[in-house]
Design an enzyme around this catalytic site. Structure first.
Site, PDB file in Angstrom:
ATOM      1  N   SER A   1      10.841   2.485  10.781  1.00  0.00           N
ATOM      2  CA  SER A   1      10.884   1.935  12.380  1.00  0.00           C
ATOM      3  C   SER A   1      11.291   0.426  12.328  1.00  0.00           C
ATOM      4  O   SER A   1      11.718  -0.273  13.413  1.00  0.00           O
ATOM      5  CB  SER A   1       9.703   2.105  13.089  1.00  0.00           C
ATOM      6  OG  SER A   1       8.801   1.200  12.793  1.00  0.00           O
TER       7      SER A   1
ATOM      8  N   ASP B   1       5.979   5.138  19.095  1.00  0.00           N
ATOM      9  CA  ASP B   1       4.945   4.861  18.065  1.00  0.00           C
ATOM     10  C   ASP B   1       4.975   3.164  17.800  1.00  0.00           C
ATOM     11  O   ASP B   1       5.832   2.778  17.295  1.00  0.00           O
ATOM     12  CB  ASP B   1       5.259   5.569  16.979  1.00  0.00           C
ATOM     13  CG  ASP B   1       4.308   5.296  15.826  1.00  0.00           C
ATOM     14  OD1 ASP B   1       3.470   4.701  15.872  1.00  0.00           O
ATOM     15  OD2 ASP B   1       4.468   5.665  14.694  1.00  0.00           O
TER      16      ASP B   1
ATOM     17  N   ALA C   1       4.758  -2.534  14.883  1.00  0.00           N
ATOM     18  CA  ALA C   1       5.651  -3.250  15.972  1.00  0.00           C
ATOM     19  C   ALA C   1       5.207  -4.737  15.441  1.00  0.00           C
ATOM     20  O   ALA C   1       6.178  -5.732  15.448  1.00  0.00           O
ATOM     21  CB  ALA C   1       5.195  -2.992  17.423  1.00  0.00           C
ATOM     22  N   GLY C   2       4.131  -4.966  15.205  1.00  0.00           N
ATOM     23  CA  GLY C   2       3.503  -6.674  14.942  1.00  0.00           C
ATOM     24  C   GLY C   2       4.280  -7.028  13.706  1.00  0.00           C
ATOM     25  O   GLY C   2       4.476  -8.137  13.464  1.00  0.00           O
TER      26      GLY C   2
ATOM     27  N   LYS D   1       0.627  -4.513   4.998  1.00  0.00           N
ATOM     28  CA  LYS D   1       1.335  -5.363   5.889  1.00  0.00           C
ATOM     29  C   LYS D   1       2.192  -6.339   5.122  1.00  0.00           C
ATOM     30  O   LYS D   1       3.156  -6.748   5.807  1.00  0.00           O
ATOM     31  CB  LYS D   1       0.086  -6.332   6.699  1.00  0.00           C
ATOM     32  CG  LYS D   1      -0.670  -5.620   7.786  1.00  0.00           C
ATOM     33  CD  LYS D   1      -1.480  -6.406   8.484  1.00  0.00           C
ATOM     34  CE  LYS D   1      -2.593  -5.451   9.328  1.00  0.00           C
ATOM     35  NZ  LYS D   1      -1.874  -5.008  10.451  1.00  0.00           N
TER      36      LYS D   1
ATOM     37  N   ASN E   1       0.904  -1.212   0.029  1.00  0.00           N
ATOM     38  CA  ASN E   1       0.166   0.044   0.035  1.00  0.00           C
ATOM     39  C   ASN E   1       0.924   1.274   0.076  1.00  0.00           C
ATOM     40  O   ASN E   1       1.821   1.373   0.341  1.00  0.00           O
ATOM     41  CB  ASN E   1      -0.864   0.097   1.207  1.00  0.00           C
ATOM     42  CG  ASN E   1      -2.240  -0.900   1.381  1.00  0.00           C
ATOM     43  OD1 ASN E   1      -2.500  -1.350   0.107  1.00  0.00           O
ATOM     44  ND2 ASN E   1      -2.675  -1.160   2.200  1.00  0.00           N
TER      45      ASN E   1
ATOM     46  N   GLY F   1       6.485   5.952  12.798  1.00  0.00           N
ATOM     47  CA  GLY F   1       6.463   5.564  11.318  1.00  0.00           C
ATOM     48  C   GLY F   1       6.320   3.878  10.988  1.00  0.00           C
ATOM     49  O   GLY F   1       6.606   3.207  12.212  1.00  0.00           O
TER      50      GLY F   1
HETATM   51  P1  ADP Z   1       0.194  -5.283  16.988  1.00  0.00           P
HETATM   52  O1  ADP Z   1       0.558  -3.825  16.329  1.00  0.00           O
HETATM   53  O2  ADP Z   1       0.079  -6.136  15.656  1.00  0.00           O
HETATM   54  O3  ADP Z   1      -1.131  -5.515  17.726  1.00  0.00           O
HETATM   55  P2  ADP Z   1       1.441  -5.562  19.168  1.00  0.00           P
HETATM   56  O4  ADP Z   1       1.256  -4.298  19.865  1.00  0.00           O
HETATM   57  O5  ADP Z   1       1.404  -6.856  20.007  1.00  0.00           O
HETATM   58  O6  ADP Z   1       1.158  -5.974  17.669  1.00  0.00           O
HETATM   59  O7  ADP Z   1       3.157  -5.638  19.204  1.00  0.00           O
HETATM   60  C1  ADP Z   1       4.032  -6.522  18.713  1.00  0.00           C
HETATM   61  C2  ADP Z   1       5.130  -6.792  19.578  1.00  0.00           C
HETATM   62  O8  ADP Z   1       5.971  -5.606  19.507  1.00  0.00           O
HETATM   63  C3  ADP Z   1       5.121  -7.223  20.955  1.00  0.00           C
HETATM   64  O9  ADP Z   1       4.741  -8.546  21.088  1.00  0.00           O
HETATM   65  C4  ADP Z   1       6.507  -6.911  21.765  1.00  0.00           C
HETATM   66  O10 ADP Z   1       7.277  -7.687  21.222  1.00  0.00           O
HETATM   67  C5  ADP Z   1       6.722  -5.614  21.017  1.00  0.00           C
HETATM   68  N1  ADP Z   1       6.228  -4.300  21.523  1.00  0.00           N
HETATM   69  C6  ADP Z   1       4.817  -3.562  21.281  1.00  0.00           C
HETATM   70  N2  ADP Z   1       4.635  -2.663  22.161  1.00  0.00           N
HETATM   71  C7  ADP Z   1       5.843  -2.719  22.925  1.00  0.00           C
HETATM   72  C8  ADP Z   1       6.290  -1.781  23.955  1.00  0.00           C
HETATM   73  N3  ADP Z   1       5.490  -0.655  24.549  1.00  0.00           N
HETATM   74  N4  ADP Z   1       7.654  -1.910  24.665  1.00  0.00           N
HETATM   75  C9  ADP Z   1       8.326  -3.278  23.945  1.00  0.00           C
HETATM   76  N5  ADP Z   1       7.867  -3.908  23.163  1.00  0.00           N
HETATM   77  C10 ADP Z   1       6.545  -3.520  22.495  1.00  0.00           C
END
Ligand code: ADP
Length: 307
Positions: free
Chosen positions: A292, A247, A251-252, A41, A12, A288
């Site tokens: 990131s 941000d 992360a996922g 994704k 995207n 971002g």
């Molecule tokens: P999604 O955005 O797909 O819901 P998550 O929020 O569960 O994914 O984040 C994915 C992974 O990133 C987590 O399992 C963890 O390993 C890491 N993570 C997310 N938020 C934090 C945080 N505040 N501090 C440290 N690690 C984080």
């Protein structure tokens, strides 16, 4: 050993406007800035896997438009093989139109566009790339029939299937039976299992109740609470690495890309979970999506840190 990963998924363009507040119907708001980012994704996870050290091939579709060209160039820049990214004739490149207000709250409209035109026949064309991989990674931003077809192609060739069922939606039983590795967040595990989860043992029970093959590995991401890995007899929970969260976007995706790479490198379960947890943590320290996503050297360092 270099991991070989193929990813069939969405690509995207994210168009982001910054405004003092979200417009009401009929209102025009004077915004302060406009930014364009590569996203989706599928593409995010491809870049995450490439940066984590995997030889990565993207299978997807962009539009025949300037955004499509830009996204192809961006994938290439990140060392992602784009030979199997085709251009849809009649559909625009997948687009996310994002408005961010002064509080940082956003509203998003996503148009699947060319991602919706990724058909099972496109996967047949890319079968060679799937067969040459250790692992096929997919999400749910392309048509479900294409996901199922790709999973079948992988299974026939003995290639492992990692599914990240995001955004959450009901899945056919056949697809779940083709999954070797499932990566879900808190919302997706609740939606797939139909169980509400609050404690770690709730998550374990929900994961064990899913109609997956007995050998399947399940990973649950828990945001600031870290992540879990569940297989037949074992449950591991790793708390999150303690980092300054700026941000949480992508992360996922960082987690999935790093996990896929570690599993394709045949690392033990604990090591793979640690590296994915480290990649997710690194991603929240920078704003971002793709900017990131961490590199292998950064993951190496954080994953080796005890805390
Ligand atoms: P999604 O955005 O797909 O819901 P998550 O929020 O569960 O994914 O984040 C994915 C992974 O990133 C987590 O399992 C963890 O390993 C890491 N993570 C997310 N938020 C934090 C945080 N505040 N501090 C440290 N690690 C984080």
């Amino acid at each position: 050993m270099t991991a070989r990963i193929s990813i069939a998924g969405s690509i995207n363009i994210d168009l982001v406007v910054f405004a003092p507040h979200h417009p009401q119907i009929g209102e025009t708001v004077l915004g302060s800035d406009f930014k364009t980012y590569p996203g989706g994704k599928g593409a995010n996870q491809a870049v995450a896997a490439a940066r984590a050290g995997a030889q990565t091939t993207m299978i997807g579709k962009v539009g025949r438009d300037p955004f499509g060209k830009l996204l192809l160039a961006s994938l290439k820049q990140n060392n992602v093989e784009t030979r199997w990214v085709s251009q849809a004739a009649g559909a625009p490149t997948g687009t996310a139109l994002i408005t961010v207000d002064e509080q940082g709250s956003n509203t998003i409209v996503v148009v699947a566009g060319s991602n919706g035109a990724l058909k099972p026949t496109d996967l047949d064309s890319a079968a060679r790339a799937i067969h040459a991989s250790d692992l096929l990674v997919m999400q749910l931003e392309i048509p479900l029939e294409t996901v199922v077809h790709a999973a079948r192609l992988a299974r026939q060739a003995g290639v492992q299937v990692l599914l990240n069922p995001a955004p959450a939606q009901p899945l056919p039983a056949e697809l779940l039976q083709l999954v070797d590795v499932l990566v879900v967040n808190e919302i997706e595990i609740a939606s797939l299992s139909g169980q509400s989860c609050t404690t770690l043992s709730d998550y374990t029970a929900a994961a064990r109740a899913l109609p997956l093959p007995p050998s399947a590995l399940i990973f649950i991401t828990l945001g600031g609470q870290g992540a879990m890995a569940i297989n037949g007899g074992q449950t591991i929970h790793l708390p999150a690495f303690n980092v300054p969260a700026v941000d949480t976007t992508a992360a996922g995706d960082a987690f999935v890309g790093s996990l896929a790479t570690a599993l394709a490198e045949k690392r033990p379960l604990m090591s793979a979970l640690r590296r994915a947890n480290a990649a997710g943590a690194l991603a929240v320290t920078i704003a971002g999506a793709q900017p990131s996503l961490p590199y292998r050297s950064q993951i190496d360092i954080l994953a080796d840190t005890t805390q």
